[in-house]
Structure formats: structure tokens, C-alpha cells
Design an enzyme around this catalytic site. Structure first.
Site, PDB file in Angstrom:
ATOM      1  CE  LYS A 112      -4.337  -1.951   1.364  1.00  0.00           C
ATOM      2  NZ  LYS A 112      -5.592  -1.898   2.058  1.00  0.00           N
ATOM      3  CE  LYS A 193      -6.369  -8.680  -0.749  1.00  0.00           C
ATOM      4  NZ  LYS A 193      -7.586  -8.386  -0.070  1.00  0.00           N
ATOM      5  CE  LYS A 196     -13.828  -4.096   1.535  1.00  0.00           C
ATOM      6  NZ  LYS A 196     -12.784  -3.625   2.431  1.00  0.00           N
TER       7      LYS A 196
HETATM    8  P1  ATP Z   1      -8.734  -3.603   0.318  1.00  0.00           P
HETATM    9  O1  ATP Z   1      -8.343  -4.167  -0.997  1.00  0.00           O
HETATM   10  O2  ATP Z   1      -9.390  -2.254   0.214  1.00  0.00           O
HETATM   11  O3  ATP Z   1      -7.651  -3.674   1.347  1.00  0.00           O
HETATM   12  P2  ATP Z   1     -10.117  -6.041   0.833  1.00  0.00           P
HETATM   13  O4  ATP Z   1     -10.936  -6.406  -0.329  1.00  0.00           O
HETATM   14  O5  ATP Z   1      -8.833  -6.753   1.063  1.00  0.00           O
HETATM   15  O6  ATP Z   1      -9.915  -4.490   0.855  1.00  0.00           O
HETATM   16  P3  ATP Z   1     -10.793  -6.027   3.657  1.00  0.00           P
HETATM   17  O7  ATP Z   1     -11.799  -5.155   4.298  1.00  0.00           O
HETATM   18  O8  ATP Z   1      -9.379  -5.617   3.821  1.00  0.00           O
HETATM   19  O9  ATP Z   1     -11.066  -6.184   2.092  1.00  0.00           O
HETATM   20  O10 ATP Z   1     -11.018  -7.515   4.123  1.00  0.00           O
HETATM   21  C1  ATP Z   1     -12.139  -8.005   4.803  1.00  0.00           C
HETATM   22  C2  ATP Z   1     -12.020  -9.507   4.958  1.00  0.00           C
HETATM   23  O11 ATP Z   1     -12.116 -10.135   3.674  1.00  0.00           O
HETATM   24  C3  ATP Z   1     -10.686  -9.968   5.558  1.00  0.00           C
HETATM   25  O12 ATP Z   1     -10.935 -11.046   6.436  1.00  0.00           O
HETATM   26  C4  ATP Z   1      -9.900 -10.431   4.367  1.00  0.00           C
HETATM   27  O13 ATP Z   1      -8.958 -11.425   4.695  1.00  0.00           O
HETATM   28  C5  ATP Z   1     -11.001 -11.001   3.493  1.00  0.00           C
HETATM   29  N1  ATP Z   1     -10.635 -10.941   2.078  1.00  0.00           N
HETATM   30  C6  ATP Z   1     -10.346  -9.817   1.373  1.00  0.00           C
HETATM   31  N2  ATP Z   1     -10.069 -10.134   0.100  1.00  0.00           N
HETATM   32  C7  ATP Z   1     -10.178 -11.489  -0.001  1.00  0.00           C
HETATM   33  C8  ATP Z   1     -10.009 -12.413  -1.083  1.00  0.00           C
HETATM   34  N3  ATP Z   1      -9.694 -12.002  -2.276  1.00  0.00           N
HETATM   35  N4  ATP Z   1     -10.211 -13.724  -0.830  1.00  0.00           N
HETATM   36  C9  ATP Z   1     -10.558 -14.158   0.412  1.00  0.00           C
HETATM   37  N5  ATP Z   1     -10.718 -13.332   1.467  1.00  0.00           N
HETATM   38  C10 ATP Z   1     -10.540 -12.015   1.266  1.00  0.00           C
END
Ligand code: ATP
Ligand code: LTN
Length: 329
Positions: A112, A193, A196
Site C-alpha cells: 500500500k 487477490k 475492493k
Molecule cells: P482492500 O483491498 O481495500 O484492502 P479487501 O478487499 O482486502 O480491501 P478487507 O476489508 O481488507 O477487504 O477484508 C475483509 C475480509 O475479507 C478480511 O478477512 C480479508 O482477509 C477477506 N478478504 C479480502 N479479500 C479477499 C479475497 N480475495 N479472498 C478471500 N478473502 C478475502
């Protein structure tokens, strides 16, 4: 007493099927055997700039989605992180026992920070605040996706260091990953991965995407040049799609193999798309009902904060006492 579960999601974008399969689906399951606290971590979201009006709206959207996927506020507590001041308070105390080198090693921080012109201190402190979230409630289990494993290890390191310096204070939390769906990959790029914050309309399926959009994204997902599904030779794109199907259905490996082996990619994608659409339909329906019920959501969040605050305050008081800070009791 039931063991305690804590987990959180950032209200920083549209929740996607990776968030659901990696985290939320497990959260729902755990409600029967554990005392669960599920948190909208808005203080984490502001480690990167968020438009204030959008952030405010997202907090409620995420809360409504927690309810829509099946978190039951009668048995579990749904809270907004910033509405329980003890999160930030404990975070400061933990910051003071955390070597900066531990934080600089975090892969999420490095990724990040690399995409920012100026790196806010909050981005570095992010995992300390996460440790505070968990340790504040003396949580035993933390259900997350695989990308959070390193942060959980750091949480244990911080707890251990605190306990060694000031005496036994914190419960050592354990990470709980789902068997399938711990790392859902981007549809447009199966090497990264699903996230968001990733750009590109074809990257992720949001929980509130309409059926047409879901169909389009999955039909266009990146695959390899094989003509049909072959479990021995398939590339990461097809593997990811089949993983998504399996994580939604909970089918065992043999059933998945029998179902997909030899299927042309067009057909396989159609199967995955329809499964995702049908799985999300009741969630979307429930989400609409919750949003249409004025006053319900604020009530749930208020009740959550009231229910957990005594636990949080008790931990802060204990930590203050252990550290020699001025404590009320
Ligand atoms: P950002 O990309 O903005 O950091 P994010 O999509 O990773 O957001 P978070 O709010 O950080 O979302 O994560 C919320 C939950 O979803 C956490 O437990 C994280 O491990 C899980 N998670 C996020 N992305 C994935 C993915 N691609 N596959 C499985 N679990 C995920
Ligand atoms: N960093 C987590 C969100 C998060 C969290 C937590 C998860 C903040 N505090 C405590 C589990 C427990 C993420 O998903 N990016």
C-alpha cells in the site's frame, strides 16, 4: 462461557465475493458456537484517504450487508470501530510496545505504501490498531481471509511482548481461515487477490452486483487456452472460478471434479455465474429490506456498541493498571 470471536471489514469500497467467501460466510457459521463481535473498521479505512460522505454511506452499507448475509444481532454484536473509543485508546498503548521494524516488514504495508506519494503514519500503524481490535475483547478466534495471516501473527507477537513486559494480560488469538475461499483471485488477473481497492470493472464481483453484471464479469474472466476443464493442467483463472463455485456450494472435491471435468470453458463459466447469482439473490433481497426499514440499522449498531463497551473498558482499565497509567479503579 463460549469462546469469543472477533473480526472486521473495512468500509472502503464495495464488498465482494472474496470478502464473503474468505470471511463473512465463516462469521455466520461461527455464531452458533461462539460469542461473536463483528466490526466495521472505519478507523482502518481512513489510513488511505476516503471521501467523507462516501465513507459515511459505506459504513451503513457494510452494516446492512452483515445483516443480509445472516449475522443475527440478537446473538452477535455488530459494531462500528470509531463508536467504541477504547479501540484507539488501546492502540496507542500497544504502539508503545511495538518495534517499528515489525511494522515495516508487513507485506500489506509495503504494497500500500508503494502506491502512495506520501505515506501516512496510520498506514504503518494499521496492524497495531488491528491488534488492539482483537486484544481489546480478549478474542480467542479471528476468522479472516489468508491475506490477514501476517497481521494475525503480528497481533500474537505484540500480545506476547506486552505479556512478557507487564505480566499476563492478553489472550493469544488464533487465526481461522476457510478451507476453500481463503484467497479468491481477481477475475481479470488470477495472479492477484480480489480486492475492493483494485481498479477495473472486470476485477471483482460485488455482493450487490445485479445478475447481468455478474454474468458478464464471469463470462469474461481470464482463463488459459485449454478447450475444456482438466484438473491436472488447468491454469489459475479456471482454478479460481471453480474454487469460487466450490466455496459457495461447499461440495466435496470429488463432486466438484465429477461436475466440471471435461466441461468446455463457456459451459463451466455459465455454471459458475448462475451459482454466484443464485447464491447472492437472497442476500441482495434481504439487503433491500434492511435498507427500507428506517431506524433498524442505527438501532443495531447502538445496541452492539452498548453490549461490547463494558468488555472493552475492562481491558483498557486492566492495561492501564499493568502499565502504571492513571486508572479509575
Ligand atoms: P482492500 O483491498 O481495500 O484492502 P479487501 O478487499 O482486502 O480491501 P478487507 O476489508 O481488507 O477487504 O477484508 C475483509 C475480509 O475479507 C478480511 O478477512 C480479508 O482477509 C477477506 N478478504 C479480502 N479479500 C479477499 C479475497 N480475495 N479472498 C478471500 N478473502 C478475502
Ligand atoms: N485488516 C483487516 C480488517 C480488520 C480486522 C481487524 C480483521 C481490522 N481489524 C480485527 C480481523 C480482526 C482486513 O481485512 N484488511
Amino acid at each position: 462461557m463460549k469462546p469469543r470471536v472477533f473480526s472486521g471489514v473495512q468500509p472502503s469500497g464495495d464488498l465482494h465475493i472474496g470478502n464473503y467467501l474468505g470471511a463473512l460466510k465463516n462469521w455466520v457459521r461461527m455464531q452458533s458456537g461462539y460469542e461473536c463481535i463483528y466490526c466495521i473498521v472505519d478507523l482502518h479505512a481512513i489510513t488511505l484517504y476516503q471521501d467523507p460522505a462516501e465513507l459515511r454511506a459505506k459504513i451503513e452499507e457494510v452494516a446492512a450487508l452483515f445483516l443480509a448475509v445472516g449475522i443475527d444481532p440478537a446473538v452477535s454484536s455488530i459494531i462500528v470501530q470509531s463508536s467504541v473509543p477504547a479501540h484507539a485508546e488501546l492502540a496507542w498503548m500497544l504502539t508503545c510496545v511495538t518495534p517499528v521494524g515489525w511494522l515495516q516488514r508487513m507485506t500489506q504495508f509495503k504494497a500500500k505504501a508503494a502506491s502512495q506519494d506520501t505515506v501516512g503514519d496510520g498506514l504503518l500503524q494499521y496492524p497495531v490498531l488491528m491488534a488492539a481490535d482483537i486484544l481489546l475483547y480478549q478474542a480467542h478466534i479471528v476468522p479472516v481471509g489468508e491475506d490477514q495471516s501476517q497481521h494475525l501473527e503480528l497481533t500474537r507477537d505484540i500480545a506476547q511482548r506486552f505479556n512478557a513486559l507487564y505480566g499476563d494480560t492478553f489472550v493469544m488469538p488464533e487465526t481461522k481461515l476457510p478451507e476453500v475461499g481463503a484467497r479468491v483471485m481477481g477475475l481479470d488477473d488470477p495472479e492477484t487477490k480480489m480486492s475492493k481497492s483494485a481498479p477495473g470493472v472486470g476485477h471483482g464481483v460485488a455482493l450487490l452486483d445485479p445478475p447481468d453484471a455478474i454474468r458478464k464479469k464471469i463470462m469474461r474472466a481470464t482463463t488459459d487456452s485449454n478447450p475444456a476443464v482438466d484438473f491436472e493442467t488447468m491454469g489459475p483463472g479456471v482454478r479460481n472460478l471453480i474454487n469460487i463455485f466450490q466455496a459457495f456450494t461447499d461440495w466435496p472435491d470429488e463432486q466438484i471434479r465429477a461436475h466440471f471435468s471435461g466441461l468446455g470453458y463457456g459451459q463451466a463459466k455459465k455454471q459458475v455465474a448462475e451459482m454466484v447469482i443464485e447464491s447472492l439473490r437472497p442476500i441482495q433481497q434481504r439487503h433491500r429490506e434492511i435498507v427500507d426499514e428506517p431506524g433498524y440499522l442505527p438501532g443495531v449498531l447502538k445496541q452492539g456498541a452498548e453490549r461490547v463497551s463494558p468488555i472493552a473498558n475492562e481491558t483498557v482499565e486492566l492495561v492501564k493498571k499493568r502499565m502504571g497509567l492513571y486508572s479509575r479503579s
